[in-house]
Scaffold this motif. Sequence first.
Motif, PDB file in Angstrom:
ATOM      1  N   PRO A   1       0.854  -1.188   0.000  1.00  0.00           N
ATOM      2  CA  PRO A   1       0.000   0.000   0.000  1.00  0.00           C
ATOM      3  C   PRO A   1       0.893   1.241   0.000  1.00  0.00           C
ATOM      4  CG  PRO A   1      -0.047  -1.091   2.135  1.00  0.00           C
ATOM      5  CD  PRO A   1       0.695  -1.994   1.216  1.00  0.00           C
ATOM      6  N   LEU A   2       0.351   2.337  -0.489  1.00  0.00           N
ATOM      7  CA  LEU A   2       1.153   3.555  -0.582  1.00  0.00           C
ATOM      8  C   LEU A   2       1.513   4.095   0.784  1.00  0.00           C
ATOM      9  CD1 LEU A   2      -0.456   5.607  -3.439  1.00  0.00           C
ATOM     10  CD2 LEU A   2       1.809   4.600  -3.348  1.00  0.00           C
ATOM     11  N   TYR A   3       0.590   3.951   1.725  1.00  0.00           N
ATOM     12  CA  TYR A   3       0.824   4.498   3.063  1.00  0.00           C
ATOM     13  C   TYR A   3      -0.006   3.716   4.066  1.00  0.00           C
ATOM     14  CZ  TYR A   3      -3.616   6.566   1.768  1.00  0.00           C
ATOM     15  OH  TYR A   3      -4.906   6.736   1.340  1.00  0.00           O
ATOM     16  N   ILE A   4       0.347   3.854   5.305  1.00  0.00           N
ATOM     17  CA  ILE A   4      -0.434   3.251   6.389  1.00  0.00           C
ATOM     18  C   ILE A   4      -0.937   4.392   7.263  1.00  0.00           C
ATOM     19  CG2 ILE A   4      -0.375   1.701   8.391  1.00  0.00           C
ATOM     20  CD1 ILE A   4       0.100   0.163   5.863  1.00  0.00           C
ATOM     21  N   VAL A   5      -2.236   4.353   7.551  1.00  0.00           N
ATOM     22  CA  VAL A   5      -2.837   5.397   8.365  1.00  0.00           C
ATOM     23  C   VAL A   5      -2.828   4.948   9.820  1.00  0.00           C
ATOM     24  CG1 VAL A   5      -5.002   6.585   8.863  1.00  0.00           C
ATOM     25  CG2 VAL A   5      -4.280   6.235   6.501  1.00  0.00           C
ATOM     26  N   SER A   6      -2.370   5.807  10.701  1.00  0.00           N
ATOM     27  CA  SER A   6      -2.428   5.415  12.109  1.00  0.00           C
ATOM     28  C   SER A   6      -3.629   6.031  12.799  1.00  0.00           C
ATOM     29  CB  SER A   6      -1.141   5.798  12.833  1.00  0.00           C
ATOM     30  OG  SER A   6      -0.997   7.183  12.852  1.00  0.00           O
ATOM     31  N   GLU A   7      -4.145   7.107  12.224  1.00  0.00           N
ATOM     32  CA  GLU A   7      -5.318   7.728  12.835  1.00  0.00           C
ATOM     33  C   GLU A   7      -6.019   8.629  11.839  1.00  0.00           C
ATOM     34  OE1 GLU A   7      -4.439  10.406  16.052  1.00  0.00           O
ATOM     35  OE2 GLU A   7      -6.485  11.166  16.092  1.00  0.00           O
ATOM     36  N   TYR A   8      -7.346   8.558  11.866  1.00  0.00           N
ATOM     37  CA  TYR A   8      -8.119   9.550  11.125  1.00  0.00           C
ATOM     38  C   TYR A   8      -9.186  10.058  12.062  1.00  0.00           C
ATOM     39  CZ  TYR A   8     -11.341  11.760   7.916  1.00  0.00           C
ATOM     40  OH  TYR A   8     -12.153  12.670   7.301  1.00  0.00           O
ATOM     41  N   SER A   9      -9.153  11.329  12.370  1.00  0.00           N
ATOM     42  CA  SER A   9     -10.231  11.837  13.198  1.00  0.00           C
ATOM     43  C   SER A   9     -10.776  13.125  12.629  1.00  0.00           C
ATOM     44  CB  SER A   9      -9.784  12.026  14.648  1.00  0.00           C
ATOM     45  OG  SER A   9      -8.496  12.567  14.695  1.00  0.00           O
ATOM     46  N   ALA A  10     -12.083  13.165  12.627  1.00  0.00           N
ATOM     47  CA  ALA A  10     -12.776  14.346  12.125  1.00  0.00           C
ATOM     48  C   ALA A  10     -14.074  14.424  12.903  1.00  0.00           C
ATOM     49  CB  ALA A  10     -13.060  14.204  10.644  1.00  0.00           C
TER      50      ALA A  10
END
Length: 326
Positions: free
Chosen positions: A302-311
Amino acid sequence: MEQDIPLISIVVPVYNEEEIIPSFYERTKGVLTGNDIKHEIIFVNDGSVDKTVATIRELMATDDSIALLSLSRNFGKEIAMTAGFDYAHGDTAIVIDADLQDPPELIPEMIAQWNNGYDVVYATRLEREGETFIRKLTAKWFYKLLQTSSSIHIPRDTGDYRLLSRRALEALSSLRERNRFMKGLYSWIGFPQTSIPYHREPRHAGTSKWNYWKLWNFALEGFTSFTTMPLKVATYLGLMTSIAAFAFGLYVLFKTLLYGDPVAGYPSLMITILFLGGVQLTALGIIGEYLARLFDESKNRPLYIVSEYSASTHNERNGSALESKY
Ligand code: UDP
Ligand code: MG
Protein backbone atom coordinates in the motif's frame (compact mmCIF):
# COMPACT_ATOMS: atom_id res chain seq x y z
CA MET A 1 -29.91 25.53 0.25
CA GLU A 2 -27.00 24.24 2.24
CA GLN A 3 -26.74 21.30 -0.20
CA ASP A 4 -26.03 23.50 -3.17
CA ILE A 5 -22.89 25.01 -1.76
CA PRO A 6 -19.89 22.95 -2.84
CA LEU A 7 -17.57 21.60 -0.15
CA ILE A 8 -13.91 22.48 -0.56
CA SER A 9 -11.34 20.17 1.00
CA ILE A 10 -8.13 21.90 2.00
CA VAL A 11 -5.38 19.29 2.12
CA VAL A 12 -2.32 20.28 4.14
CA PRO A 13 0.63 17.89 4.36
CA VAL A 14 2.57 18.65 7.54
CA TYR A 15 5.88 17.33 8.71
CA ASN A 16 7.28 18.93 11.85
CA GLU A 17 5.49 22.23 11.41
CA GLU A 18 4.51 23.02 15.01
CA GLU A 19 5.75 26.61 14.75
CA ILE A 20 3.80 27.56 11.70
CA ILE A 21 0.48 25.71 12.05
CA PRO A 22 -1.29 28.31 14.21
CA SER A 23 -0.53 31.20 11.87
CA PHE A 24 -1.23 29.04 8.82
CA TYR A 25 -4.58 28.12 10.29
CA GLU A 26 -5.50 31.66 11.21
CA ARG A 27 -4.68 33.09 7.81
CA THR A 28 -6.29 30.28 5.83
CA LYS A 29 -9.38 30.17 8.01
CA GLY A 30 -9.73 33.92 7.59
CA VAL A 31 -9.74 33.59 3.81
CA LEU A 32 -12.23 30.70 3.90
CA THR A 33 -14.74 32.28 6.25
CA GLY A 34 -14.25 35.73 4.76
CA ASN A 35 -15.33 34.37 1.38
CA ASP A 36 -18.12 32.13 2.70
CA ILE A 37 -16.41 29.00 1.48
CA LYS A 38 -17.82 25.75 2.85
CA HIS A 39 -14.76 23.76 3.75
CA GLU A 40 -12.94 21.05 5.62
CA ILE A 41 -9.26 21.33 6.46
CA ILE A 42 -7.43 18.01 6.41
CA PHE A 43 -4.04 18.08 8.07
CA VAL A 44 -2.04 15.10 6.89
CA ASN A 45 0.53 14.47 9.58
CA ASP A 46 3.41 12.86 7.75
CA GLY A 47 5.08 11.25 10.75
CA SER A 48 5.97 14.45 12.59
CA VAL A 49 8.10 14.03 15.68
CA ASP A 50 7.48 17.45 17.21
CA LYS A 51 4.28 18.91 18.66
CA THR A 52 2.52 19.13 15.32
CA VAL A 53 -0.23 16.67 16.31
CA ALA A 54 -0.86 18.35 19.66
CA THR A 55 -1.11 21.72 17.91
CA ILE A 56 -3.64 20.34 15.44
CA ARG A 57 -5.67 18.74 18.22
CA GLU A 58 -5.84 22.05 20.02
CA LEU A 59 -7.28 23.66 16.92
CA MET A 60 -9.69 20.76 16.40
CA ALA A 61 -11.19 21.40 19.82
CA THR A 62 -12.35 24.81 18.66
CA ASP A 63 -13.15 24.13 14.99
CA ASP A 64 -14.99 21.06 13.73
CA SER A 65 -14.08 21.68 10.11
CA ILE A 66 -10.61 20.33 10.89
CA ALA A 67 -9.70 16.70 10.29
CA LEU A 68 -6.49 14.97 11.26
CA LEU A 69 -5.06 12.17 9.18
CA SER A 70 -1.93 10.70 10.68
CA LEU A 71 0.34 8.43 8.70
CA SER A 72 2.21 5.77 10.61
CA ARG A 73 5.60 7.29 9.75
CA ASN A 74 7.16 9.84 7.42
CA PHE A 75 6.23 8.82 3.87
CA GLY A 76 7.23 12.02 2.09
CA LYS A 77 5.11 14.90 0.87
CA GLU A 78 4.02 13.26 -2.37
CA ILE A 79 2.45 10.33 -0.55
CA ALA A 80 1.08 12.53 2.23
CA MET A 81 -0.78 14.55 -0.42
CA THR A 82 -2.12 11.37 -1.99
CA ALA A 83 -3.42 10.22 1.39
CA GLY A 84 -5.08 13.60 1.86
CA PHE A 85 -6.76 13.32 -1.55
CA ASP A 86 -8.01 9.85 -0.70
CA TYR A 87 -9.66 11.16 2.46
CA ALA A 88 -11.02 14.38 1.00
CA HIS A 89 -14.81 14.56 0.93
CA GLY A 90 -15.04 17.79 -0.99
CA ASP A 91 -16.42 18.47 -4.44
CA THR A 92 -12.95 19.77 -5.03
CA ALA A 93 -9.69 19.68 -3.11
CA ILE A 94 -6.93 22.23 -2.76
CA VAL A 95 -3.49 21.12 -1.64
CA ILE A 96 -1.46 23.79 0.11
CA ASP A 97 1.84 23.88 2.04
CA ALA A 98 1.65 24.68 5.72
CA ASP A 99 4.61 27.06 5.63
CA LEU A 100 2.59 29.94 4.08
CA GLN A 101 4.73 29.94 0.95
CA ASP A 102 1.50 29.29 -0.90
CA PRO A 103 -0.68 32.31 -0.15
CA PRO A 104 -4.17 31.10 0.89
CA GLU A 105 -5.55 34.33 -0.55
CA LEU A 106 -5.48 32.59 -3.96
CA ILE A 107 -8.13 30.08 -2.89
CA PRO A 108 -11.19 32.12 -3.97
CA GLU A 109 -9.62 32.72 -7.37
CA MET A 110 -8.91 29.02 -7.77
CA ILE A 111 -12.49 28.20 -6.95
CA ALA A 112 -13.67 30.79 -9.45
CA GLN A 113 -11.62 29.06 -12.16
CA TRP A 114 -13.03 25.72 -11.10
CA ASN A 115 -16.52 27.19 -11.53
CA ASN A 116 -15.41 28.23 -15.00
CA GLY A 117 -15.01 24.55 -15.81
CA TYR A 118 -11.35 23.85 -15.13
CA ASP A 119 -10.50 20.57 -13.44
CA VAL A 120 -7.00 21.49 -12.37
CA VAL A 121 -6.09 25.02 -11.33
CA TYR A 122 -2.43 25.38 -10.44
CA ALA A 123 -0.55 28.34 -9.08
CA THR A 124 2.47 29.50 -11.06
CA ARG A 125 5.30 31.35 -9.33
CA LEU A 126 6.19 34.64 -10.95
CA GLU A 127 9.71 34.49 -9.59
CA ARG A 128 11.75 32.13 -7.51
CA GLU A 129 12.75 34.28 -4.58
CA GLY A 130 15.41 33.24 -2.14
CA GLU A 131 16.76 30.50 -4.36
CA THR A 132 20.34 30.28 -5.50
CA PHE A 133 21.33 30.80 -9.10
CA ILE A 134 22.44 27.20 -9.42
CA ARG A 135 19.15 25.89 -8.13
CA LYS A 136 17.22 28.02 -10.60
CA LEU A 137 19.45 26.93 -13.47
CA THR A 138 19.29 23.24 -12.66
CA ALA A 139 15.52 23.44 -12.26
CA LYS A 140 15.29 25.04 -15.69
CA TRP A 141 17.43 22.38 -17.34
CA PHE A 142 15.60 19.60 -15.61
CA TYR A 143 12.20 20.71 -16.88
CA LYS A 144 13.52 21.36 -20.36
CA LEU A 145 15.07 17.91 -20.61
CA LEU A 146 12.01 16.19 -19.19
CA GLN A 147 9.81 18.10 -21.60
CA THR A 148 11.77 17.05 -24.66
CA SER A 149 12.15 13.43 -23.64
CA SER A 150 8.61 12.66 -22.54
CA SER A 151 5.19 13.24 -23.97
CA ILE A 152 3.68 14.98 -20.97
CA HIS A 153 3.67 18.72 -20.52
CA ILE A 154 4.82 19.92 -17.11
CA PRO A 155 4.11 23.60 -16.57
CA ARG A 156 7.14 25.61 -15.47
CA ASP A 157 7.52 27.11 -12.04
CA THR A 158 4.62 25.34 -10.47
CA GLY A 159 4.69 23.67 -7.11
CA ASP A 160 2.06 21.42 -5.68
CA TYR A 161 -0.26 24.26 -4.73
CA ARG A 162 -3.35 23.54 -6.81
CA LEU A 163 -7.03 22.78 -6.96
CA LEU A 164 -8.34 19.46 -8.25
CA SER A 165 -11.93 18.75 -9.21
CA ARG A 166 -13.65 15.59 -8.04
CA ARG A 167 -13.03 13.74 -11.29
CA ALA A 168 -9.39 14.86 -11.34
CA LEU A 169 -9.07 13.50 -7.78
CA GLU A 170 -10.61 10.20 -8.84
CA ALA A 171 -8.29 9.98 -11.81
CA LEU A 172 -5.29 10.78 -9.66
CA SER A 173 -6.21 8.25 -7.02
CA SER A 174 -6.46 5.55 -9.67
CA LEU A 175 -2.72 5.97 -10.24
CA ARG A 176 -1.23 3.94 -7.41
CA GLU A 177 2.40 3.88 -8.44
CA ARG A 178 4.78 4.02 -5.52
CA ASN A 179 7.28 6.30 -7.16
CA ARG A 180 5.10 9.35 -7.29
CA PHE A 181 6.32 12.24 -9.32
CA MET A 182 3.23 14.31 -8.67
CA LYS A 183 3.96 17.09 -11.11
CA GLY A 184 4.02 14.52 -13.85
CA LEU A 185 0.93 12.72 -12.61
CA TYR A 186 -1.07 15.94 -12.43
CA SER A 187 -0.56 16.55 -16.10
CA TRP A 188 -0.79 12.90 -17.09
CA ILE A 189 -4.45 12.78 -16.03
CA GLY A 190 -5.34 15.48 -18.55
CA PHE A 191 -8.64 17.45 -18.25
CA PRO A 192 -8.86 21.21 -18.76
CA GLN A 193 -6.14 22.89 -16.71
CA THR A 194 -5.30 26.50 -16.09
CA SER A 195 -2.91 28.55 -13.99
CA ILE A 196 -2.95 31.51 -11.66
CA PRO A 197 0.26 33.54 -11.32
CA TYR A 198 1.42 34.52 -7.83
CA HIS A 199 4.41 35.70 -5.85
CA ARG A 200 5.94 32.93 -3.82
CA GLU A 201 6.94 34.14 -0.38
CA PRO A 202 9.87 32.87 1.63
CA ARG A 203 9.10 30.32 4.35
CA HIS A 204 7.60 31.97 7.46
CA ALA A 205 9.06 29.63 10.05
CA GLY A 206 10.80 26.31 10.29
CA THR A 207 13.15 25.00 7.64
CA SER A 208 12.71 23.59 4.17
CA LYS A 209 13.08 19.84 3.98
CA TRP A 210 14.88 20.04 0.67
CA ASN A 211 18.57 19.75 0.04
CA TYR A 212 20.55 19.02 -3.10
CA TRP A 213 20.60 15.29 -2.53
CA LYS A 214 16.82 15.24 -2.18
CA LEU A 215 16.44 17.44 -5.24
CA TRP A 216 18.66 15.11 -7.23
CA ASN A 217 16.55 12.12 -6.21
CA PHE A 218 13.43 14.06 -7.04
CA ALA A 219 14.79 14.73 -10.52
CA LEU A 220 15.70 11.07 -10.91
CA GLU A 221 12.17 10.16 -9.90
CA GLY A 222 10.75 12.49 -12.51
CA PHE A 223 12.89 11.03 -15.23
CA THR A 224 12.44 7.39 -14.46
CA SER A 225 8.67 7.73 -14.03
CA PHE A 226 8.01 9.54 -17.23
CA THR A 227 10.68 8.71 -19.73
CA THR A 228 12.85 5.79 -20.75
CA MET A 229 15.18 8.13 -22.61
CA PRO A 230 18.19 7.40 -20.33
CA LEU A 231 17.98 3.74 -21.35
CA LYS A 232 18.11 4.77 -24.99
CA VAL A 233 21.03 7.07 -24.30
CA ALA A 234 22.83 4.11 -22.73
CA THR A 235 22.17 2.01 -25.82
CA TYR A 236 23.47 4.64 -28.23
CA LEU A 237 26.41 5.52 -26.05
CA GLY A 238 27.34 1.86 -25.99
CA LEU A 239 26.90 1.59 -29.74
CA MET A 240 29.03 4.66 -30.37
CA THR A 241 31.84 3.53 -28.11
CA SER A 242 31.81 0.09 -29.72
CA ILE A 243 32.14 1.64 -33.16
CA ALA A 244 34.94 3.88 -31.94
CA ALA A 245 36.62 0.91 -30.23
CA PHE A 246 36.33 -1.13 -33.43
CA ALA A 247 37.86 1.64 -35.52
CA PHE A 248 40.63 2.07 -33.01
CA GLY A 249 41.19 -1.70 -33.06
CA LEU A 250 41.60 -1.65 -36.84
CA TYR A 251 44.06 1.21 -36.53
CA VAL A 252 46.11 -0.68 -33.93
CA LEU A 253 46.02 -3.85 -36.05
CA PHE A 254 47.30 -2.19 -39.21
CA LYS A 255 49.85 -0.16 -37.34
CA THR A 256 51.25 -3.36 -35.82
CA LEU A 257 51.27 -5.14 -39.19
CA LEU A 258 53.04 -2.26 -40.90
CA TYR A 259 55.48 -1.14 -38.25
CA GLY A 260 55.91 -4.20 -36.06
CA ASP A 261 55.12 -4.37 -32.42
CA PRO A 262 57.44 -2.42 -30.18
CA VAL A 263 55.90 -2.61 -26.70
CA ALA A 264 54.24 0.72 -26.43
CA GLY A 265 50.73 2.08 -26.13
CA TYR A 266 50.32 1.67 -22.41
CA PRO A 267 48.62 5.06 -22.05
CA SER A 268 46.14 4.42 -24.84
CA LEU A 269 45.40 0.99 -23.42
CA MET A 270 44.71 2.42 -19.98
CA ILE A 271 42.52 5.16 -21.38
CA THR A 272 40.50 2.69 -23.41
CA ILE A 273 39.99 0.29 -20.54
CA LEU A 274 39.02 3.02 -18.11
CA PHE A 275 36.72 4.70 -20.58
CA LEU A 276 34.90 1.53 -21.56
CA GLY A 277 34.69 0.45 -17.94
CA GLY A 278 33.13 3.79 -17.06
CA VAL A 279 30.62 3.65 -19.87
CA GLN A 280 29.59 0.13 -18.93
CA LEU A 281 29.12 0.96 -15.29
CA THR A 282 27.09 4.04 -16.12
CA ALA A 283 24.84 2.05 -18.43
CA LEU A 284 24.43 -0.62 -15.77
CA GLY A 285 23.60 2.05 -13.23
CA ILE A 286 20.88 3.47 -15.46
CA ILE A 287 19.37 0.03 -15.94
CA GLY A 288 19.64 -0.44 -12.19
CA GLU A 289 17.62 2.70 -11.51
CA TYR A 290 14.76 1.39 -13.60
CA LEU A 291 15.10 -2.11 -12.22
CA ALA A 292 14.99 -0.84 -8.65
CA ARG A 293 11.76 0.98 -9.38
CA LEU A 294 10.31 -2.09 -11.04
CA PHE A 295 11.24 -4.05 -7.92
CA ASP A 296 9.58 -1.43 -5.73
CA GLU A 297 6.38 -1.47 -7.74
CA SER A 298 6.25 -5.24 -7.97
CA LYS A 299 6.05 -5.57 -4.20
CA ASN A 300 2.65 -3.96 -4.47
CA ARG A 301 2.62 -2.54 -0.99
CA PRO A 302 0.00 0.00 0.00
CA LEU A 303 1.15 3.55 -0.58
CA TYR A 304 0.82 4.50 3.06
CA ILE A 305 -0.43 3.25 6.39
CA VAL A 306 -2.84 5.40 8.36
CA SER A 307 -2.43 5.41 12.11
CA GLU A 308 -5.32 7.73 12.84
CA TYR A 309 -8.12 9.55 11.13
CA SER A 310 -10.23 11.84 13.20
CA ALA A 311 -12.78 14.35 12.12
CA SER A 312 -16.00 15.67 13.57
CA THR A 313 -18.95 13.34 13.01
CA HIS A 314 -20.42 14.95 9.91
CA ASN A 315 -17.19 14.30 8.07
CA GLU A 316 -16.64 10.82 9.42
CA ARG A 317 -15.80 8.27 6.82
CA ASN A 318 -17.37 4.86 6.73
CA GLY A 319 -15.02 2.02 7.38
CA SER A 320 -12.18 1.48 9.75
CA ALA A 321 -9.65 4.09 10.77
CA LEU A 322 -6.88 1.89 9.49
CA GLU A 323 -8.23 1.82 5.99
CA SER A 324 -5.77 2.47 3.23
CA LYS A 325 -6.41 2.50 -0.45
CA TYR A 326 -4.62 0.26 -2.91
N1 UDP B 1 6.20 17.90 4.03
C1 UDP B 1 5.64 16.64 4.29
N2 UDP B 1 6.45 15.54 4.33
C2 UDP B 1 7.81 15.62 4.13
C3 UDP B 1 8.36 16.89 3.82
C4 UDP B 1 7.52 18.00 3.78
O1 UDP B 1 4.44 16.52 4.49
O2 UDP B 1 8.48 14.59 4.19
C5 UDP B 1 5.32 19.09 3.99
C6 UDP B 1 5.80 20.26 4.84
O3 UDP B 1 5.36 20.16 6.16
C7 UDP B 1 5.19 21.45 4.12
C8 UDP B 1 5.21 21.02 2.67
O4 UDP B 1 5.31 19.60 2.68
O5 UDP B 1 3.86 21.70 4.52
C9 UDP B 1 6.34 21.65 1.90
O6 UDP B 1 7.58 21.34 2.52
P1 UDP B 1 8.85 22.30 2.42
O7 UDP B 1 8.44 23.68 2.80
O8 UDP B 1 9.92 21.66 3.21
O9 UDP B 1 9.20 22.24 0.89
P2 UDP B 1 9.58 23.49 -0.07
O10 UDP B 1 8.58 24.58 0.19
O11 UDP B 1 10.94 23.88 0.33
O12 UDP B 1 9.47 22.93 -1.43
MG1 MG C 1 8.17 25.42 1.77
